[in-house]
Scaffold this motif. Structure first.
Motif, PDB file in Angstrom:
ATOM      1  N   SER A  42       0.828  -1.211   0.000  1.00  0.00           N
ATOM      2  CA  SER A  42       0.000   0.000   0.000  1.00  0.00           C
ATOM      3  C   SER A  42       0.854   1.249   0.000  1.00  0.00           C
ATOM      4  CB  SER A  42      -0.934  -0.003   1.216  1.00  0.00           C
ATOM      5  OG  SER A  42      -1.825  -1.100   1.150  1.00  0.00           O
ATOM      6  N   ARG A  46       0.868   4.015  -2.962  1.00  0.00           N
ATOM      7  CA  ARG A  46       0.648   5.442  -2.728  1.00  0.00           C
ATOM      8  C   ARG A  46       1.797   6.274  -3.298  1.00  0.00           C
ATOM      9  NH1 ARG A  46      -1.164   3.598   2.311  1.00  0.00           N
ATOM     10  NH2 ARG A  46       0.869   4.040   3.250  1.00  0.00           N
ATOM     11  N   GLU A  47       3.025   5.814  -3.074  1.00  0.00           N
ATOM     12  CA  GLU A  47       4.180   6.542  -3.575  1.00  0.00           C
ATOM     13  C   GLU A  47       4.221   6.517  -5.100  1.00  0.00           C
ATOM     14  OE1 GLU A  47       7.818   8.766  -3.358  1.00  0.00           O
ATOM     15  OE2 GLU A  47       5.999   8.515  -2.152  1.00  0.00           O
ATOM     16  N   ARG A  49       1.636   6.320  -7.110  1.00  0.00           N
ATOM     17  CA  ARG A  49       0.614   7.267  -7.575  1.00  0.00           C
ATOM     18  C   ARG A  49       1.118   8.705  -7.477  1.00  0.00           C
ATOM     19  NH1 ARG A  49      -4.711   4.705  -4.575  1.00  0.00           N
ATOM     20  NH2 ARG A  49      -5.481   3.467  -6.332  1.00  0.00           N
ATOM     21  N   ARG A  50       1.753   9.026  -6.353  1.00  0.00           N
ATOM     22  CA  ARG A  50       2.245  10.378  -6.134  1.00  0.00           C
ATOM     23  C   ARG A  50       3.280  10.753  -7.197  1.00  0.00           C
ATOM     24  NH1 ARG A  50       6.352  13.172  -3.819  1.00  0.00           N
ATOM     25  NH2 ARG A  50       7.538  11.266  -3.515  1.00  0.00           N
ATOM     26  N   ARG A  79      -6.401  -5.169  -4.832  1.00  0.00           N
ATOM     27  CA  ARG A  79      -5.259  -4.255  -4.859  1.00  0.00           C
ATOM     28  C   ARG A  79      -4.337  -4.541  -6.051  1.00  0.00           C
ATOM     29  NH1 ARG A  79      -6.009   0.284  -3.053  1.00  0.00           N
ATOM     30  NH2 ARG A  79      -7.932  -0.344  -4.082  1.00  0.00           N
ATOM     31  N   GLU A  86      -3.139   1.624 -12.304  1.00  0.00           N
ATOM     32  CA  GLU A  86      -2.131   2.682 -12.272  1.00  0.00           C
ATOM     33  C   GLU A  86      -1.085   2.478 -13.361  1.00  0.00           C
ATOM     34  OE1 GLU A  86      -2.166   5.424 -10.482  1.00  0.00           O
ATOM     35  OE2 GLU A  86      -4.000   4.842  -9.451  1.00  0.00           O
ATOM     36  N   ASP A 464      -0.795  17.884  -5.005  1.00  0.00           N
ATOM     37  CA  ASP A 464      -0.904  16.518  -4.493  1.00  0.00           C
ATOM     38  C   ASP A 464      -2.262  16.301  -3.832  1.00  0.00           C
ATOM     39  OD1 ASP A 464       1.601  15.849  -5.372  1.00  0.00           O
ATOM     40  OD2 ASP A 464       2.571  16.061  -3.425  1.00  0.00           O
ATOM     41  N   GLU A 468      -5.397  13.858  -4.853  1.00  0.00           N
ATOM     42  CA  GLU A 468      -5.994  12.877  -3.935  1.00  0.00           C
ATOM     43  C   GLU A 468      -7.513  12.997  -3.963  1.00  0.00           C
ATOM     44  OE1 GLU A 468      -4.496  13.369  -0.005  1.00  0.00           O
ATOM     45  OE2 GLU A 468      -2.402  13.097  -0.581  1.00  0.00           O
ATOM     46  N   GLU A 471      -8.965  11.806  -7.212  1.00  0.00           N
ATOM     47  CA  GLU A 471      -8.971  10.346  -7.276  1.00  0.00           C
ATOM     48  C   GLU A 471     -10.191   9.791  -6.543  1.00  0.00           C
ATOM     49  OE1 GLU A 471      -7.404   6.663  -8.485  1.00  0.00           O
ATOM     50  OE2 GLU A 471      -6.777   8.690  -9.000  1.00  0.00           O
TER      51      GLU A 471
END
Length: 958
Positions: A42, A46-47, A49-50, A79, A86, A464, A468, A471
């Motif tokens: 996870s 997240r990283e 996506r960022r 997941r 992504e 950022d 979020e 999304e």
């Protein structure tokens, strides 16, 4: 009641006893490991996506692959599918649509599999025997996976649409499970009825399990509102997507039906959700698209109504980003009505109204350009783009200039005709500036050079957070999100947008160069005459349109406007000429793979055709169509060319003023009578001069003969970092696959080779050595970066601001569709932090000083050419980085002849060579290049344009 409680106690004790068994302990350990893997996965997701949102696709790929590996080990199907989505988005950003499609299909399979699994699990367990939280979670997870599957189908449909696969696109949309949003009354009834049913299902007999009812009801209502919102997204995606396919297939009645359904869906009692950004966007898109359908059907009054409704609705919603397509539509419709009107006065009145709407559309776009768009808002509606507005408006103003002008193209414009021509010219310049910003947006290029660090940090943190929220509003759904209602998220996005614009304004104040790039105003026609042109220079600026094209011939004293053939005709003439300029074996493949090292700077041994007749016919045809109309203005003056369309792909130096037969050395090239320079726009030259930077030293930097793979003896065991090897695939391999076919880059992997199978360019080493000798002979100095030192890492880590000249001799990769894959290939071996491919978006942040930059490489001049951008890629990026003039090549160049041309060019420019040609003092790079090319023509050996014509100079000629 007692029996129910007893059953629960017995069940609890049974679970506790089972937990003490060895198998249960092992299961616990497995579960703990899987939980740890899931947590790490996870974090990586997240990283990833960022990083992806920040435009760092290469770094994002590493994180996403890590997440995929860990989720796979933990067997977390939902997941895994989320990561595949992504990865699909990542490759979509890279323009690798077929790769993206494969990832979206895997994501779809994953979400559909999880949905079926959850369906069967819930049915087997029975809601009546579950705790409320468990039941709620299971139902939510099912809803999420079904929503996500629908989202994947919509993406798959749109990717296939991009690829022109209409049947596959239709099939994907047909699989979506959609339902029209309900009216308010039905919604209230279903909401409480549904909740009561679930609560009833949680009872055992006449005794209910005690739960915190108010909390459960609140959570359920909260989730229900988001489900309604997301149902609307799915429904609108389906209707708009299907309508777009029907429109493309010219099935206008079906398109109209689907666009109307999308519009009706946004009005189906969405009292609390109808003001949310996505809903407003769909509403405006549907109305504008209905106008587009009516316009194509020739129902101009109906089109006017739809467009006017779209403008009114978007204005009420206070969304500038939704207004301009409808304003453009009104301009189109009214212009067509004016053309059909038999009464000249009424026709003129309608045309003026059309121009007014085009003005409003452009004003709206420029207002947006000065600010920004919310992260969840589309930059276009379905059937419109910014470029459409500029193309149509520019042509409309130019046509009005022709209609009100003197009728004789040889006469200079004045009065009302000049006003229209000046407005058309300004639109052309605006379009080119707009195209650069679109390029930066599409490549996610973060222009940071010259911008204060604290402001960059605030801007990125704001963006950022916007991403979020976007999304959560329009991206994948998961059962543990969101934590706010849709309306609350939308409100927060609005506040963040205001803050973002404030930060952006502060950045522009702190960095004039950044301000000039992102919000600078183009020069007017009069300003170009005053600030750019001199008495010896004429501007030829082209605007190509579908039905007609226009040429502005502008001197410091007068303006003339000429009507030329439409885009397709001029593009064909230019393409035909290019086919004669370049040997056939070089016309398709661009990168040298498995070829002799002493061949060309791009591909295999090649020579110009012996028979010059086909070239003569093609070169004269372009001259007659695109230049000869302005011959009286041109004379023997310097020409500043601002091209458009396929005209960007040809050197005007090679055009022939007559079709008389002869050998290559004796032909009447335009080069023989005129010095020629190029620019992305006339305003760019003004901006360069406004900065006033000029390199004052005499130091030169020469970058040549890099190491392209580990088979090269110079690699000396140098090893790239694992991360560099992994991320390289996104940049250079994507570019290589684009130009040389899928699988070309994979050849290196199959042979376990570091780098890529690019031919070594030994001639570039000789070239660098000869230029270094000339630099020292002229009293200057030269630093040569060769072999492994000719690397991106060295360039990024070294202060190169002291150099007067930066000369890069290597492979250049062209991607005419995606500018992020236009770049220079430096050493691909031994990299620790960079991938060795210096891409367009990376050049923007180089600290160059103000050098003359020569890109002695294959095809570096062909940046993104999409109807107006022209030589935009590396050229414009190097200009932003500080270079006032950039030399680029228009096709794969021959190694030996290039070395000779470059050496002669520098000899003349640095003052160590022969005397300049009569009447042409070589005091500038442009004059020196012209003299070197004329000498090559006279020398006969390399007199064919293939050898001397690929290099053009872009920027300030002084």
């Amino acid at each position: 009641m007692q029996s129910t409680i007893t059953k629960l106690i017995v069940a609890f004790l049974s679970v506790s006893l089972l937990a003490a068994t060895p198998s249960a302990l092992r299961a616990k350990r497995v579960h703990a490991v899987q939980a740890a893997q899931t947590d790490s996965a996870s974090a990586a997701l997240r990283e990833g996506r960022r990083l992806l949102k920040r435009g760092k696709a290469d770094q994002a790929l590493v994180q996403l692959n890590t997440a995929l590996r860990l989720y796979s080990a933990a067997k977390n199907g939902s997941r895994i599918a989320a990561v595949e989505n992504e990865l699909g988005d990542l490759y979509m950003r890279q323009g690798q649509y077929t790769v993206a499609l494969e990832h979206y299909k895997k994501a779809l399979d994953g979400f559909m599999g999880e949905s079926k699994k959850q369906d069967s699990t819930t049915a087997a367990a029975g809601v009546a025997d579950s705790r409320l939280a468990t039941a709620s979670s299971a139902v939510a997870s099912i809803a999420d996976d079904k929503f996500n599957a629908n989202l994947m189908l919509a993406k798959i449909g749109m990717v296939n649409f991009r690829l022109g696969r209409m049947s596959e696109a239709s099939a994907a949309f047909a699989q979506m499970q959609v339902k029209k949003p309900e009216g308010a009354a039905t919604k209230i009834s279903r909401r409480f009825g549904g909740l009561g049913g679930i609560m009833g299902g949680l009872s055992s007999g006449d005794v209910a399990v005690q739960v915190p009812t108010s909390l459960a009801v609140g959570a359920w209502e909260f989730k229900k509102e988001f489900d309604e919102y997301r149902n609307g997204i799915v429904y609108s995606n389906y209707e708009l997507g299907t309508g777009r396919i029907a429109y493309f297939n010219n099935d206008l009645e079906s398109a109209k039906k689907h666009f109307q359904n999308a519009l009706d869906g946004t009005n189906a009692g969405l009292a609390s959700l109808g003001k949310i950004g996505q809903t407003r966007r769909v509403r405006a898109a549907a109305r504008t698209s209905l106008g587009d359908v009516a316009l194509r059907q020739g129902k101009l009054k109906d089109a006017n109504k739809f467009y006017a409704d779209a403008v009114k609705g978007a204005t009420e919603d206070k969304r500038l980003d939704l207004i301009w397509p409808a304003q453009r539509g009104l301009g189109q419709s009214l212009w067509l009505q004016g053309a059909q009107e038999k009464d000249p006065k009424k026709g003129n009145s309608l045309r003026e109204q059309a121009l007014g709407n085009y003005r409003e559309a452009l004003k709206t776009i420029e207002t947006l350009r000065a600010g920004s768009l919310r992260a969840d808002e589309s930059r276009t509606t379905f059937l419109s783009t910014f470029k459409d507005v500029f193309d149509e408006a520019g042509n409309a103003f130019a046509e009005m200039a022709m209609l009100t002008g003197p009728g004789d193209p040889a006469a200079g414009l004045s009065g009302k005709a000049l006003d229209y021509a000046a407005e058309a010219f300004r639109v052309s310049e605006q379009s080119r500036a707009r195209s650069l910003l679109d390029l930066l947006s599409e490549t996610n290029a973060a222009v940071t050079e010259g911008v204060p660090t604290d402001l960059l940090k605030r801007k990125q943190e704001n963006l950022d957070r916007q991403q979020e929220l976007a999304e959560q509003l329009s991206g994948l759904s998961s059962s543990d999100e969101p934590k706010k209602k849709p309306a609350d998220l939308d409100s927060e996005l609005d506040k963040l947008q205001v803050e973002y614009d404030e930060v952006e304004n502060q950045i522009r104040t702190a960095s004039p160069r950044y301000a000039a790039l992102t919000a600078g105003q183009p020069l007017t026609l009069a300003e170009v005459q005053q600030k750019v042109l001199d008495d010896q220079t004429v501007l030829l600026e082209y605007g190509l349109g579908a039905n007609a094209s226009y040429l502005w011939a502008v001197s410091s004293k007068e303006v003339r406007l000429y009507k030329l053939p439409g885009r397709s005709a001029l593009d064909k003439l230019a393409t035909d000429l290019r086919a004669q300029l370049i040997p056939s074996k070089l016309q398709r493949r661009i990168v040298g793979i498995d070829v002799a090292a002493d061949a060309t700077r791009g591909l295999g041994v090649a020579s110009a055709a012996e028979d010059a007749a086909p070239f003569i016919a093609a070169a004269n045809a372009v001259y007659k169509a695109a230049v000869e109309p302005a011959a009286a203005v041109i004379g023997q003056k310097r020409l500043l060319i601002v091209a458009d369309g396929a005209l960007n792909y040809i050197p005007f130096e090679s055009l022939l003023t007559s079709a008389s037969p002869g050998d290559y050395a004796s032909l009447p090239y335009l080069l023989k009578t005129n010095e020629i320079v190029y620019a992305p726009s006339a305003s760019v030259i003004g901006a360069i001069r406004q900065h006033g930077n000029k390199a004052t030293g005499r130091a030169m930097l020469l970058i040549a003969d890099p190491v392209f793979n580990s088979n090269d003896v110079r690699s000396r065991g140098a090893v790239s970092s694992a991360e560099s090897a992994e991320t390289r695939g996104l940049g250079i391999e994507s570019a290589l696959n684009d130009v040389a076919g899928q699988g070309a880059a994979a050849a290196a992997e199959s042979g376990k080779m570091q780098g890529l199978p690019l031919a070594r360019l030994t001639g570039t080493r000789t070239e660098a050595e000869q230029i270094a000798t000339l630099a020292r002979a002229s009293g200057g100095s030269a630093d040569s970066w060769l072999d492994l030192k000719a690397s991106e890492e060295t360039l990024q880590a070294t202060d190169v601001s002291k150099y007067r000249v930066v000369h890069v001799a290597t492979h250049g990769l062209l991607n005419a569709e995606r500018p992020q894959f236009t770049g220079l290939v430096l050493s691909l071996v031994g990299n620790k932090s960079e991938d060795g491919f210096l891409r367009t978006d990376e050049v923007f942040n180089l600290k160059l000083g103000a050098p003359f930059v020569m890109l002695s490489a294959c095809e570096t001049g062909l940046g993104k050419e999409k109807r107006g951008e022209g030589v935009m890629g590396l050229t414009r990026a190097f200009m932003y980085a500080g270079a006032p003039t950039v030399g680029v090549s228009l096709w794969s160049v021959a190694d030996k002849s290039t070395a000779e041309l470059m050496t002669d060019f520098y000899r003349r420019w640095l003052g160590t060579g022969p005397a300049p040609a009569a009447g042409s003092p070589s005091v500038s790079p442009a004059a020196a290049m012209r003299d070197a090319q004329l000498a090559m023509i006279t020398g006969k050996k390399y007199s064919a344009p293939f050898y001397w014509a690929p290099f053009v100079l872009v920027g300030d000629w002084r």
